[in-house]
Design a protein around this motif. Sequence first.
Motif, mmCIF file in Angstrom:
data_model
loop_
_atom_site.group_PDB
_atom_site.id
_atom_site.type_symbol
_atom_site.label_atom_id
_atom_site.label_comp_id
_atom_site.label_asym_id
_atom_site.label_seq_id
_atom_site.Cartn_x
_atom_site.Cartn_y
_atom_site.Cartn_z
ATOM 1 N N LEU A 1 -16.896 -6.371 -2.111
ATOM 2 C CA LEU A 1 -16.041 -5.370 -2.590
ATOM 3 C C LEU A 1 -14.627 -5.840 -2.424
ATOM 4 O O LEU A 1 -13.642 -5.533 -3.200
ATOM 5 C CB LEU A 1 -16.173 -3.717 -2.103
ATOM 6 N N ALA A 2 -14.312 -6.148 -1.320
ATOM 7 C CA ALA A 2 -13.153 -6.694 -0.969
ATOM 8 C C ALA A 2 -12.541 -7.994 -1.524
ATOM 9 O O ALA A 2 -11.393 -7.758 -2.273
ATOM 10 C CB ALA A 2 -12.828 -6.960 0.660
ATOM 11 N N VAL A 3 -13.515 -8.662 -1.773
ATOM 12 C CA VAL A 3 -13.116 -9.796 -2.767
ATOM 13 C C VAL A 3 -12.809 -9.425 -4.221
ATOM 14 O O VAL A 3 -11.741 -9.787 -4.820
ATOM 15 C CB VAL A 3 -14.288 -10.970 -2.856
ATOM 16 N N LEU A 4 -13.549 -8.583 -4.701
ATOM 17 C CA LEU A 4 -13.199 -7.813 -6.043
ATOM 18 C C LEU A 4 -12.040 -7.219 -6.142
ATOM 19 O O LEU A 4 -11.211 -7.252 -7.063
ATOM 20 C CB LEU A 4 -14.490 -6.724 -6.438
ATOM 21 N N GLU A 5 -11.639 -6.267 -5.066
ATOM 22 C CA GLU A 5 -10.482 -5.629 -5.045
ATOM 23 C C GLU A 5 -9.355 -6.621 -4.901
ATOM 24 O O GLU A 5 -8.185 -6.521 -5.720
ATOM 25 C CB GLU A 5 -10.452 -4.958 -3.562
ATOM 26 N N PHE A 6 -9.417 -7.516 -4.200
ATOM 27 C CA PHE A 6 -8.399 -8.774 -4.148
ATOM 28 C C PHE A 6 -8.077 -9.406 -5.365
ATOM 29 O O PHE A 6 -6.935 -9.520 -5.871
ATOM 30 C CB PHE A 6 -8.925 -9.875 -3.037
ATOM 31 N N PHE A 7 -9.308 -9.789 -6.312
ATOM 32 C CA PHE A 7 -8.826 -10.180 -7.685
ATOM 33 C C PHE A 7 -8.371 -9.178 -8.640
ATOM 34 O O PHE A 7 -7.781 -9.600 -9.479
ATOM 35 C CB PHE A 7 -9.878 -10.921 -8.232
ATOM 36 N N ARG A 8 -8.304 -7.992 -8.409
ATOM 37 C CA ARG A 8 -8.193 -6.847 -9.147
ATOM 38 C C ARG A 8 -6.354 -6.824 -9.021
ATOM 39 O O ARG A 8 -5.704 -6.659 -9.881
ATOM 40 C CB ARG A 8 -8.780 -5.647 -8.966
ATOM 41 N N LYS A 9 -6.205 -6.843 -7.638
ATOM 42 C CA LYS A 9 -4.822 -6.889 -7.469
ATOM 43 C C LYS A 9 -4.072 -8.044 -7.783
ATOM 44 O O LYS A 9 -2.725 -7.953 -8.011
ATOM 45 C CB LYS A 9 -4.703 -6.724 -5.912
ATOM 46 N N PHE B 1 -7.840 -18.638 0.209
ATOM 47 C CA PHE B 1 -9.075 -17.663 -0.105
ATOM 48 C C PHE B 1 -10.267 -18.482 0.367
ATOM 49 O O PHE B 1 -11.146 -17.670 0.759
ATOM 50 C CB PHE B 1 -8.897 -17.456 -1.756
ATOM 51 N N VAL C 1 -12.222 -8.290 5.162
ATOM 52 C CA VAL C 1 -11.417 -7.129 4.577
ATOM 53 C C VAL C 1 -9.764 -7.282 4.980
ATOM 54 O O VAL C 1 -8.977 -7.310 4.040
ATOM 55 C CB VAL C 1 -11.852 -5.727 4.659
ATOM 56 N N LEU D 1 -8.234 -10.575 3.692
ATOM 57 C CA LEU D 1 -8.012 -10.407 2.249
ATOM 58 C C LEU D 1 -6.661 -9.564 1.954
ATOM 59 O O LEU D 1 -6.073 -9.973 1.182
ATOM 60 C CB LEU D 1 -9.194 -9.962 1.499
ATOM 61 N N LEU E 1 -11.357 0.861 -6.671
ATOM 62 C CA LEU E 1 -12.361 0.452 -7.643
ATOM 63 C C LEU E 1 -13.080 1.536 -8.268
ATOM 64 O O LEU E 1 -14.342 1.308 -9.029
ATOM 65 C CB LEU E 1 -13.506 -0.460 -6.990
ATOM 66 N N LEU F 1 -11.936 1.273 -0.173
ATOM 67 C CA LEU F 1 -12.116 0.262 -1.292
ATOM 68 C C LEU F 1 -12.182 0.788 -2.636
ATOM 69 O O LEU F 1 -11.902 0.389 -3.530
ATOM 70 C CB LEU F 1 -12.995 -0.724 -0.987
ATOM 71 N N PHE G 1 -1.613 -4.562 -1.707
ATOM 72 C CA PHE G 1 -3.080 -4.293 -1.575
ATOM 73 C C PHE G 1 -3.117 -2.872 -1.602
ATOM 74 O O PHE G 1 -2.285 -2.033 -1.095
ATOM 75 C CB PHE G 1 -3.490 -4.923 -0.381
#
Lengths: 98, 322
Positions: free
Chosen positions: A72-80, B27, B66, B69, B184, B235, B322
Amino acid sequence: MYIAVALALVLTMGLALIRALLGPSVYDRVLAVNMMGTKTVLLLSVITFAFGRPDFLDLALAYALINFIGVLAVLEFFRKRPELDPENNPDHNAEGAE
Amino acid sequence: MNAIFGIFLLTLMLITAIAVVRTRNLFVATTLMGIFSLLLAANFFLLDAADVALTEAAVGAGISTVLLLSALSLTAEQEKPGHRGRLLALAVVLVTTLALLHATLDSPRLGDIDAPVHQHVAPWYIENTPTAIDVPNIVTAVLASFRGYDTLGEVFVVFTAGIGVLFLLGHYPHKQAHKPHEGLRHYLIQRLVGRTVIPFILLFGFYVQFHGDFGPGGGFQAGALVAAGIILYALIEGTDRALNIIPKWLLNGMVAGGALLYGGVGIASMLMGGNFLDYSVLSSDPVAGQHLGILLIELGVGITVTGVLLSIFFAFASRKHF
């Protein structure tokens, strides 16, 4: 029996690691990490039974629950940061460990 | 058999570590660190260190990814090439490595029955835990009671580290001018799976907290797990909603309150006629007193760890990107 399964799992982890190192796209790496997590859960479960300590199965449970957060953190990262997403930016080539 | 698995996993770890150093893409480095942490935990597990493996599971696989990132989203993706001081750094690392390798030659082999720790330290704990403290998990007995001072020190290290990070990053605006962080929550699968998983993570965290006397776990692991559950909520639903549930004053109170509870148990046992952190005097029955003391200080540890981890996460997450 358990040993054979554990060996197979460790080999799979090695293959996942190769994919994570070679890439080439971000998705390969994210999937490789995810697979690594799943294999770790399985490996821990197999080892607990191989050692005859099923009470340590707690750990595999913790891993199975926690793995989801990283994805989820990766998804959020790419959304941002959509500009980092290779799909939105074909010129951007996430080259890595070469 | 164990050794073969250990060597294989350590080799994979070495390859991963070299790749993390070699890559310029931050990344990629973050994802590889996730793999490194998983391999490390499997290694801990092979060495029968279930408590440490559980900590690595909660902190390494979940929270540090987390945090890395969220730090990465505030900076550039590519590492800046820097050439100054590289040879010096390499020399320092090489000298340290050689010194450590030299030192390991003198240390006893793994599991050697003649090792000093198996001569008088471990047997004493194994012999005295059932009579003095009576908990099945000797690690918890050692950590919380026999070596309670050390654990108090660790809690204050976590506390100090949290304060240090908050001094640098903690001044985030309370009411943000920019549009609220949505997380999300518009993504169906993530939202549904997340909402299903969060209660189980929290339940598992409390289980690890209060079951630490009997199985692997304790305050540190439980604190990290509970924090991971709340980070998952942040998140999915956005940091603003998460901060509504756990406001900043509560987090600050948790950071200080857990450490205070731990110290308070020590003072209380002094006031009741024992030594500092000698829980036997807390109840009329010494063993029951030990159980009560361990429960309270583990609770203190858990509260502080949760507070610190969440404070650090929100300090990152409430910044611009973020």
